[in-house]
Design an enzyme around this catalytic site. Structure first.
Site, PDB file in Angstrom:
ATOM      1  N   CYS A 112       0.885  -1.181   0.000  1.00  0.00           N
ATOM      2  CA  CYS A 112       0.000   0.000   0.000  1.00  0.00           C
ATOM      3  C   CYS A 112       0.918   1.226   0.000  1.00  0.00           C
ATOM      4  O   CYS A 112       1.062   1.906   1.009  1.00  0.00           O
ATOM      5  CB  CYS A 112      -0.883   0.019   1.234  1.00  0.00           C
ATOM      6  SG  CYS A 112      -1.797  -1.494   1.540  1.00  0.00           S
ATOM      7  N   ALA A 114       1.343   4.353  -1.535  1.00  0.00           N
ATOM      8  CA  ALA A 114       1.095   5.802  -1.469  1.00  0.00           C
ATOM      9  C   ALA A 114       0.826   6.235  -0.027  1.00  0.00           C
ATOM     10  O   ALA A 114       0.192   5.482   0.721  1.00  0.00           O
ATOM     11  CB  ALA A 114      -0.095   6.156  -2.368  1.00  0.00           C
ATOM     12  N   PRO A 115       1.343   7.394   0.409  1.00  0.00           N
ATOM     13  CA  PRO A 115       2.027   8.443  -0.366  1.00  0.00           C
ATOM     14  C   PRO A 115       3.496   8.187  -0.675  1.00  0.00           C
ATOM     15  O   PRO A 115       4.118   8.969  -1.381  1.00  0.00           O
ATOM     16  CB  PRO A 115       1.873   9.673   0.533  1.00  0.00           C
ATOM     17  CG  PRO A 115       1.819   9.122   1.915  1.00  0.00           C
ATOM     18  CD  PRO A 115       1.106   7.808   1.818  1.00  0.00           C
ATOM     19  N   ASP A 133      -0.390   0.243  -5.205  1.00  0.00           N
ATOM     20  CA  ASP A 133      -1.488   0.903  -4.500  1.00  0.00           C
ATOM     21  C   ASP A 133      -2.751   0.719  -5.314  1.00  0.00           C
ATOM     22  O   ASP A 133      -2.697   0.731  -6.552  1.00  0.00           O
ATOM     23  CB  ASP A 133      -1.201   2.393  -4.280  1.00  0.00           C
ATOM     24  CG  ASP A 133      -1.995   2.949  -3.096  1.00  0.00           C
ATOM     25  OD1 ASP A 133      -1.427   3.011  -1.989  1.00  0.00           O
ATOM     26  OD2 ASP A 133      -3.184   3.283  -3.279  1.00  0.00           O
ATOM     27  N   ASP A 175       1.830  -1.402   5.129  1.00  0.00           N
ATOM     28  CA  ASP A 175       1.301  -0.299   5.942  1.00  0.00           C
ATOM     29  C   ASP A 175      -0.206  -0.313   5.707  1.00  0.00           C
ATOM     30  O   ASP A 175      -0.708   0.284   4.761  1.00  0.00           O
ATOM     31  CB  ASP A 175       1.938   1.022   5.514  1.00  0.00           C
ATOM     32  CG  ASP A 175       1.667   2.134   6.516  1.00  0.00           C
ATOM     33  OD1 ASP A 175       0.787   1.947   7.380  1.00  0.00           O
ATOM     34  OD2 ASP A 175       2.305   3.189   6.441  1.00  0.00           O
ATOM     35  N   CYS A 228      -0.828   3.187  11.483  1.00  0.00           N
ATOM     36  CA  CYS A 228      -0.702   4.458  12.225  1.00  0.00           C
ATOM     37  C   CYS A 228      -1.775   4.469  13.324  1.00  0.00           C
ATOM     38  O   CYS A 228      -2.675   5.301  13.356  1.00  0.00           O
ATOM     39  CB  CYS A 228      -0.794   5.668  11.307  1.00  0.00           C
ATOM     40  SG  CYS A 228      -2.137   5.638  10.126  1.00  0.00           S
TER      41      CYS A 228
END
Length: 296
Positions: A112, A114-115, A133, A175, A228
């Site tokens: 995954c 991006a960014p 992505d 992520d 996150c």
């Protein structure tokens, strides 16, 4: 006249309190005292040479990263156009920057991407990484940064479930989509939306993504699982469930080099876990990272 309001843990949304009941009291206190603070800009450089010639004042976090000391729009910094650095939160950059022998792995995948911050860390070491992505819009934004940084990796646009089972990698960065509660400073609306995050759905997606990553990983390969978030259900519990269901994997312990010794306090139960916090007097996001090794 400004009226100061003190927020206590009990004032926070019910869903959040329910999901953080496993959190240590000191971490609950830390969160309550820091979640509303302004986020600081953390920059990661291609290398030590680019870091040392940077024209702005910077508070060093490693040989090639640091916090911007004085607030400034990034595109107003002269070297922005030179493509020597990118913006990446300290917590997001720490897992990869703490792995000392990345160059022993030959085929990286960012599931995954991006960014792009984690991929840029790999690309800055001249290693071979494929960026995936599922969002074309996010890929385009990432391409703009890749062009500025003068990186030209292979990019694919697939839903994770459609990744080719016959194409194997020996290091996979995952992520995963999550509640994003660790980014509360940048996204305060998380607490004010009428609907709470769909945590059960997100946990299910994370689990499926881990399973897919395990199927396209070479023997002795590594999955770097990251979110996150610091919610138990998305972090330690997700890893415990994966290890129960996937017998040929084990949890590898994160270690930090002696140069990054002050960050060793962020390693808890072999994983990296941060609640929104301070490092070197600057704010960092809440984050979780675990290294999972295929010992097949």
């Amino acid at each position: 006249k400004l009226i100061k309001t003190k927020v206590s843990y009990n004032d926070l949304p019910h869903w959040f309190k329910k999901q953080t009941k496993n959190l240590a009291q000191k971490d609950k206190n830390l969160f309550v005292n820091t979640f509303f603070k302004e986020p600081n800009l953390h920059l990661v450089f291609k290398g030590k040479k680019e870091f040392e010639k940077f024209e702005e004042k910077i508070i060093k976090t490693s040989q090639n990263s640091g916090f911007l000391k004085n607030k400034k729009k990034i595109d107003e910094i002269i070297s922005y156009k030179d493509g020597n650095w990118w913006v990446q939160d300290f917590s997001s950059s720490l897992p990869l920057s703490s792995i000392t022998k990345l160059n022993k792995y030959k085929k990286f995948l960012d599931m995954c991407a991006a960014p792009g911050g984690k991929s840029f860390q790999i690309l800055s070491k001249n290693l071979n990484i494929t960026l995936n992505d599922k969002s074309k819009i996010r890929i385009q934004l990432m391409k703009n940064n890749l062009d500025r940084l003068k990186f030209s990796p292979k990019i694919i646009n697939e839903n994770f479930e459609n990744l080719d089972r016959n194409k194997k990698f020996d290091f996979i960065i995952l992520d995963a989509p999550c509640s994003s509660i660790g980014t509360i400073r940048k996204n305060p609306e998380i607490f004010f939306k009428s609907r709470k995050p769909e945590i059960t759905k997100l946990v299910h997606i994370q689990s499926r993504m881990l399973k897919k990553a395990s199927e396209i990983l070479e023997p002795n390969g590594i999955i770097l699982y990251m979110v996150c978030s610091f919610l138990y259900i998305e972090t330690y519990q997700q890893i415990e469930n994966f290890l129960k269901e996937t017998k040929n994997f084990r949890l590898e312990k994160f270690t930090v080099s002696s140069k990054l010794f002050e960050y060793s306090k962020l390693i808890k139960n072999s994983c990296i876990l941060t609640v929104p916090n301070y490092i070197s007097g600057n704010t960092i996001d809440g984050y979780f990272a675990a290294l999972l090794k295929n010992v097949e």
